[in-house]
Design an enzyme around this catalytic site. Structure first.
Site, PDB file in Angstrom:
ATOM      1  N   ARG A 197       0.892  -1.234   0.164  1.00 18.23           N
ATOM      2  CA  ARG A 197       0.106   0.083   0.123  1.00 18.23           C
ATOM      3  C   ARG A 197       0.965   1.218   0.005  1.00 18.23           C
ATOM      4  O   ARG A 197       0.532   2.290   0.587  1.00 18.23           O
ATOM      5  CB  ARG A 197      -0.755  -0.037   1.310  1.00 18.23           C
ATOM      6  CG  ARG A 197      -0.130  -0.627   2.582  1.00 18.23           C
ATOM      7  CD  ARG A 197       0.021   0.526   3.282  1.00 18.23           C
ATOM      8  NE  ARG A 197       0.392  -0.041   4.735  1.00 18.23           N
ATOM      9  CZ  ARG A 197       0.162  -0.052   5.901  1.00 18.23           C
ATOM     10  NH1 ARG A 197      -1.134   0.441   5.998  1.00 18.23           N
ATOM     11  NH2 ARG A 197       0.690  -0.620   6.713  1.00 18.23           N
ATOM     12  N   ARG A 223      15.224  -2.245   1.876  1.00 16.37           N
ATOM     13  CA  ARG A 223      15.177  -2.859   3.130  1.00 16.37           C
ATOM     14  C   ARG A 223      16.073  -4.145   2.987  1.00 16.37           C
ATOM     15  O   ARG A 223      16.403  -4.407   1.916  1.00 16.37           O
ATOM     16  CB  ARG A 223      13.733  -3.497   3.653  1.00 16.37           C
ATOM     17  CG  ARG A 223      12.829  -2.388   3.603  1.00 16.37           C
ATOM     18  CD  ARG A 223      11.447  -2.612   2.711  1.00 16.37           C
ATOM     19  NE  ARG A 223      10.796  -1.252   2.398  1.00 16.37           N
ATOM     20  CZ  ARG A 223       9.895  -0.856   3.369  1.00 16.37           C
ATOM     21  NH1 ARG A 223       9.700  -1.625   4.498  1.00 16.37           N
ATOM     22  NH2 ARG A 223       9.149   0.199   3.020  1.00 16.37           N
ATOM     23  N   ASP A 261      11.680  -7.144   6.735  1.00 18.02           N
ATOM     24  CA  ASP A 261      11.187  -6.298   5.545  1.00 18.02           C
ATOM     25  C   ASP A 261      11.128  -4.868   6.304  1.00 18.02           C
ATOM     26  O   ASP A 261      10.791  -3.888   5.378  1.00 18.02           O
ATOM     27  CB  ASP A 261       9.943  -6.612   5.100  1.00 18.02           C
ATOM     28  CG  ASP A 261       8.957  -6.969   6.330  1.00 18.02           C
ATOM     29  OD1 ASP A 261       9.005  -7.728   7.049  1.00 18.02           O
ATOM     30  OD2 ASP A 261       7.769  -6.402   5.970  1.00 18.02           O
ATOM     31  N   ASN A 262      11.321  -4.558   7.419  1.00 23.87           N
ATOM     32  CA  ASN A 262      11.095  -3.253   8.142  1.00 23.87           C
ATOM     33  C   ASN A 262      12.580  -2.883   8.608  1.00 23.87           C
ATOM     34  O   ASN A 262      12.617  -1.919   9.483  1.00 23.87           O
ATOM     35  CB  ASN A 262      10.211  -3.344   9.283  1.00 23.87           C
ATOM     36  CG  ASN A 262       8.773  -3.483   8.850  1.00 23.87           C
ATOM     37  OD1 ASN A 262       8.364  -3.236   7.617  1.00 23.87           O
ATOM     38  ND2 ASN A 262       7.874  -3.916   9.696  1.00 23.87           N
TER      39      ASN A 262
END
Ligand code: AMP
Ligand code: MG
Length: 540
Positions: free
Chosen positions: A118, A215, A289-290
């Site tokens: 998103r 990332r 992924d963060n």
């Protein structure tokens, strides 16, 4: 590491209508053009072109003047154009909207393809210092990576990220930034506590900016799919664009370059987490992924700020059982994530693990040293040299914190404001304000004893330097969840004044702002049971 601040030069900002983006990421890296949103598995690409879904009624509700100035944009005189441009309702010259492909480990398990579900990037813009920033719209509609999600974001979570990335920046911690926050005019259905209670919330889009949104998971996805050429392309791009000092003669990266690069990623990550620990910030979703490849704080979800000192604390309701991402685990999780990055980039080392192992083995001593330096700064040791006696003083205090659980921020700020000539008993009684429950006699005696030792240590140094160091290290204002929720509650009613006020207070977290004492206190009782203060989920 201090992030750059805008120059004072009085260059006139560009009208938004003339905004021109460039394509550095998409023109340098393999991606797919002309794609549409339906979710699917993508292969052999680092990004997918995808158009934002234009909202019907975009409305700008907040923006960061300092970022607009840095990026040379005139938002003040044309908020309507800003609302359209930074929600995807109006195309921008030079933009090629895309979603990034990445994978990741979520809560310790490999989750396969994730990607920007998103978030849609528009392209890059050059700032006043000739640095490139990527502009990304978070909540701008579905992408090929949306999986079961709708691609949108609600006002609640967008306010949280808008406020927190700026608060983190002003605390002196590396982070992605916020540029604008807009309402979309659309209603979004969310099941906040995953219990079947669906509520319609207001849709919003945060336009965020970063030197890069790449990332650890961006590398992992290529490793998982054996896309070795893309892996190398991405690593070489990251090094030449973001770590140019590692190949400043223009030469191609070698195994040595890759090792130096991994070492720097590790150093930046260790530094980042040491700052989080210093200020009591809990990211709460440290999935791979963060984790930014630049060592910045990225993707603000159910984060929180330590109130009662508790190593096991996490604001993330979903992590209540395992507490994988609790405050005390953050340094070791950072290392675990670096191990996953090392596994992913192994092909760059001809599958020889040795250079990577060597770098990974540096994490613990490096982190310990950074953390001790920060702890020493927190108690004003301007001449700290890692001596046993000082380390004992630090360990004793941190043991006390574990036993007595004062409010982390208030405890250190009150200590920073101590008058060194007072008796240890008076110093201890001044610190009582920082406790949710008054400490019993034995703990009070431990604290008083420690304060006496600390006082002796400090009075042997330059006391005003010690005090300056402490007030510059221990913030007075952090974005506690009980503060964020007040900004959200008002914003949901169409009142953005609290959002403005909180963002202004958080711009000067180390300064006394007597008019805003209400944001410097203990968590109030009403917040203990209020969802969104003590219990948060990833629902956003
Ligand atoms: P996060 O935990 O917010 O970093 O998100 C993890 C993954 O879920 C990322 O791939 C996000 O893009 C995706 N995601 C989160 N919320 C949504 C949503 N509302 N629609 C589509 N994808 C989402
Ligand atoms: Mg994320």
């Amino acid at each position: 590491m201090k992030n750059p601040t805008p120059s004072d030069s009085a260059v006139k900002p560009q009208s938004l209508e003339k905004l021109q983006l460039i394509q550095n990421f998409t023109s340098s890296l393999t991606g797919e053009r002309g794609t549409t949103a339906p979710s699917r598995q993508v292969s052999n690409a680092m990004w997918s072109e995808v158009a934002p879904t234009p909202p019907r009624q975009p409305r700008l509700i907040a923006w960061v003047p300092e970022m607009a100035e840095l990026l040379g944009m005139d938002i003040a005189t044309n908020p309507e154009a800003a609302a359209r441009i930074f929600t995807g309702a109006q195309p921008v010259d030079g933009a090629l909207p895309y979603a990034m492909r990445y994978g990741g480990h979520q809560f310790g398990n490999w989750a396969g393809q994730l990607g920007d579900g998103r978030a849609i990037a528009l392209g890059e813009i050059t700032d006043r210092h000739n640095k490139l920033w990527t502009l990304q719209l978070k909540g701008a509609g579905p992408t090929p990576y949306s999986r079961q999600g709708d691609g949108y974001a609600v006002l609640r979570s967008s306010v949280r990220e808008y406020l927190c990335s700026e608060a983190i920046y002003h605390l002196g911690i590396p982070t992605t930034r916020s540029l604008t926050l807009s309402l979309t005019g659309e209603g979004i259905d969310r099941d906040i506590f995953y219990n079947g209670n669906i509520e319609t919330e207001q849709g919003a889009i945060l336009c965020r900016a970063a030197e890069s949104f790449i990332r650890f998971g961006s590398f992992q996805i290529h490793a998982a799919h054996r896309e070795d050429d893309l892996l190398k392309q991405l690593a070489d791009y990251v090094i030449t664009q973001h770590y140019p000092h590692l190949c400043n003669d223009g030469s191609k990266p070698t195994i040595d370059t890759y090792q130096q690069w991994f070492n720097e990623v590790l150093e930046r990550t260790a530094n980042l987490v040491a700052h989080w620990q210093r200020t009591g910030f809990v990211h709460a979703v440290m999935n791979t992924d963060n984790m930014s490849i630049l060592g910045q704080t990225i993707d603000y979800g159910p984060y929180g700020w330590l109130e009662e000192y508790d190593l096991r604390w996490t604001p993330n309701f979903v992590d209540n059982q395992g507490r994988r991402y609790s405050y005390g685990n953050q340094p070791q999780i950072a290392l675990w994530n670096l191990y996953q990055l090392a596994n992913a980039i192994l092909p760059l080392f001809d599958d020889n693990t040795e250079p990577l192992q060597e770098v990974l083995s540096r994490f613990d001593p490096l982190y310990d040293s950074l953390w001790n330096d920060m702890r020493a700064a927190k108690i004003g040791l301007t001449d700290y040299t890692d001596a046993d006696q000082d380390n004992q003083l630090l360990d004793d205090l941190w043991q006390f914190l574990e036993k007595a659980s004062p409010d982390y921020t208030l405890f250190f700020r009150t200590l920073s404001e101590a008058t060194f000539s007072e008796t240890p008993e008076t110093l201890a009684s001044n610190l009582i304000v920082a406790f949710y429950e008054k400490p019993h006699q034995e703990l009070l005696a431990t604290l008083t004893h420690w304060l006496g030792l600390w006082q002796q240590r400090i009075t042997a140094t330059d006391q005003s330097a010690a005090q300056s160091l402490m007030t510059a290290t221990n913030p007075k204002y952090v974005l506690r969840n009980y503060i964020a929720i007040q900004a959200i509650d008002a914003a949901e009613q169409g009142d953005f004044s609290v959002l403005e006020e909180v963002s202004s207070v958080m711009r000067k977290p180390y300064e006394d702002q007597p008019a805003f004492q209400k944001y410097a206190g203990l968590r109030p009782d009403w917040a203990t049971q209020r969802p969104g203060c003590t219990m948060l989920t990833c629902s956003s």
